[in-house]
Design a protein around this motif. Structure first.
Motif, PDB file in Angstrom:
ATOM      1  N   ALA A  70       0.876  -1.250  -0.023  1.00 60.83           N
ATOM      2  CA  ALA A  70       0.034  -0.119   0.138  1.00 60.83           C
ATOM      3  C   ALA A  70       0.894   1.193   0.056  1.00 60.83           C
ATOM      4  O   ALA A  70       0.721   2.281  -0.565  1.00 60.83           O
ATOM      5  CB  ALA A  70      -0.881  -0.121   1.237  1.00 60.83           C
ATOM      6  N   GLN A  71       1.849   1.212   0.950  1.00 60.65           N
ATOM      7  CA  GLN A  71       2.842   2.311   0.610  1.00 60.65           C
ATOM      8  C   GLN A  71       3.676   2.619  -0.455  1.00 60.65           C
ATOM      9  O   GLN A  71       3.531   3.780  -1.028  1.00 60.65           O
ATOM     10  CB  GLN A  71       3.975   2.182   1.774  1.00 60.65           C
ATOM     11  CG  GLN A  71       4.803   3.317   1.818  1.00 60.65           C
ATOM     12  CD  GLN A  71       4.280   4.508   2.418  1.00 60.65           C
ATOM     13  OE1 GLN A  71       3.386   4.495   3.460  1.00 60.65           O
ATOM     14  NE2 GLN A  71       4.925   5.791   2.001  1.00 60.65           N
ATOM     15  N   GLU A 128       0.945   4.124  -2.857  1.00 63.80           N
ATOM     16  CA  GLU A 128       0.487   5.577  -2.611  1.00 63.80           C
ATOM     17  C   GLU A 128       1.694   6.132  -3.252  1.00 63.80           C
ATOM     18  O   GLU A 128       1.391   7.353  -3.936  1.00 63.80           O
ATOM     19  CB  GLU A 128       0.644   5.704  -1.091  1.00 63.80           C
ATOM     20  CG  GLU A 128      -0.558   5.295  -0.434  1.00 63.80           C
ATOM     21  CD  GLU A 128      -0.555   5.166   0.995  1.00 63.80           C
ATOM     22  OE1 GLU A 128       0.408   5.944   1.608  1.00 63.80           O
ATOM     23  OE2 GLU A 128      -1.452   4.719   1.768  1.00 63.80           O
ATOM     24  N   GLU A 187      -8.785   3.501  -2.739  1.00 64.39           N
ATOM     25  CA  GLU A 187      -9.875   3.240  -1.646  1.00 64.39           C
ATOM     26  C   GLU A 187      -9.845   1.788  -1.387  1.00 64.39           C
ATOM     27  O   GLU A 187     -10.015   1.364  -0.343  1.00 64.39           O
ATOM     28  CB  GLU A 187     -11.158   3.949  -1.897  1.00 64.39           C
ATOM     29  CG  GLU A 187     -11.260   5.385  -1.802  1.00 64.39           C
ATOM     30  CD  GLU A 187     -12.199   5.951  -2.152  1.00 64.39           C
ATOM     31  OE1 GLU A 187     -13.548   5.009  -2.404  1.00 64.39           O
ATOM     32  OE2 GLU A 187     -12.469   7.211  -2.109  1.00 64.39           O
ATOM     33  N   ASP A 230      -6.758   0.700   0.571  1.00 58.66           N
ATOM     34  CA  ASP A 230      -6.897   0.907   1.909  1.00 58.66           C
ATOM     35  C   ASP A 230      -7.568   0.107   2.856  1.00 58.66           C
ATOM     36  O   ASP A 230      -7.392  -0.287   3.616  1.00 58.66           O
ATOM     37  CB  ASP A 230      -7.460   2.461   1.945  1.00 58.66           C
ATOM     38  CG  ASP A 230      -6.406   3.490   1.772  1.00 58.66           C
ATOM     39  OD1 ASP A 230      -5.167   3.206   1.685  1.00 58.66           O
ATOM     40  OD2 ASP A 230      -6.860   4.612   1.282  1.00 58.66           O
ATOM     41  N   LYS A 281      -6.094  -3.204   3.309  1.00 57.98           N
ATOM     42  CA  LYS A 281      -4.820  -3.011   4.237  1.00 57.98           C
ATOM     43  C   LYS A 281      -5.316  -3.163   5.639  1.00 57.98           C
ATOM     44  O   LYS A 281      -4.682  -3.992   6.510  1.00 57.98           O
ATOM     45  CB  LYS A 281      -4.333  -1.666   4.231  1.00 57.98           C
ATOM     46  CG  LYS A 281      -3.108  -1.394   4.921  1.00 57.98           C
ATOM     47  CD  LYS A 281      -2.591   0.182   4.559  1.00 57.98           C
ATOM     48  CE  LYS A 281      -3.514   1.197   4.480  1.00 57.98           C
ATOM     49  NZ  LYS A 281      -2.837   2.394   4.131  1.00 57.98           N
ATOM     50  N   TYR A 282      -6.525  -2.530   5.977  1.00 53.06           N
ATOM     51  CA  TYR A 282      -7.166  -2.817   7.284  1.00 53.06           C
ATOM     52  C   TYR A 282      -7.577  -4.111   7.488  1.00 53.06           C
ATOM     53  O   TYR A 282      -7.501  -4.445   8.718  1.00 53.06           O
ATOM     54  CB  TYR A 282      -8.401  -1.615   7.364  1.00 53.06           C
ATOM     55  CG  TYR A 282      -7.759  -0.349   7.647  1.00 53.06           C
ATOM     56  CD1 TYR A 282      -6.803   0.108   8.384  1.00 53.06           C
ATOM     57  CD2 TYR A 282      -8.153   0.534   6.624  1.00 53.06           C
ATOM     58  CE1 TYR A 282      -6.072   1.522   8.069  1.00 53.06           C
ATOM     59  CE2 TYR A 282      -7.868   2.104   6.474  1.00 53.06           C
ATOM     60  CZ  TYR A 282      -6.753   2.306   7.499  1.00 53.06           C
ATOM     61  OH  TYR A 282      -6.279   3.639   7.365  1.00 53.06           O
TER      62      TYR A 282
END
Length: 164
Positions: free
Chosen positions: A60-61, A64, A81, A84, A87-88
């Motif tokens: 994810a990093q 981004e 989105e 993200d 990721k959670y």
């Protein structure tokens, strides 16, 4: 932007997530519903769920950073989105799997004894309703992880290949 061999890292790291997330999800589903497989799946499931967290966060990093280097579009925004959320969900998946393994797999419960948490795990593990609920939660978490990894991957592919 993070690069590996001249390519954006996100493009390479995502392959690990695309393979490991559905594999971990499938392992959690099987662990939750097939009692005989638990003995064989406990350690691989624990390692997969733990390894998926840093891999997903790193991917994810890198994504981004790639997003900042590319022109914005609605498809990329949708993929960000979805990423993200994945990721959670990978973190939540790890927590659910860890609780499920701690209560249902005796060698993990014994290791918790070294940390002083054995009493709580023993009480939870002896409660059949708690064990069943955690096994069901693990299976559901696995299905959700598989679904979200597919949706995220699809939105990423669409953001790259739409209109080509």
């Amino acid at each position: 932007m993070i690069e590996i061999a001249g390519l954006p890292a996100h493009i390479l790291l995502i392959h690990g997530v695309v393979v490991l997330a559905p594999l971990a999800g499938l392992a959690a589903i099987i662990y939750g519903v097939w009692r005989a497989a638990r003995r064989h799946l406990a350690w691989p499931l624990g390692v997969l769920s733990l390894g998926l967290v840093p891999l997903t966060l790193l991917t994810a990093q890198a994504g981004e950073q790639l997003e900042k280097a590319r022109p914005a579009s609605n498809l990329i925004h949708e993929h960000v989105e979805q990423g993200d959320l994945l990721k959670y969900l990978s973190v939540a998946f790890f927590v659910v799997v860890a609780m499920m393994l701690a209560v249902t797999y005796e060698p993990f419960a014994r290791r918790l004894d070294l940390m002083g948490a054995r009493g709580l795990m023993a009480r939870l593990g002896s409660n059949r309703a708690v064990r069943t609920a955690l096994l069901a939660a693990g299976a559901v978490a696995g299905a959700v992880l598989i679904y979200q990894s597919i949706i995220t991957g699809h939105s990423g592919a669409a953001s790259v290949w739409a209109g080509r």
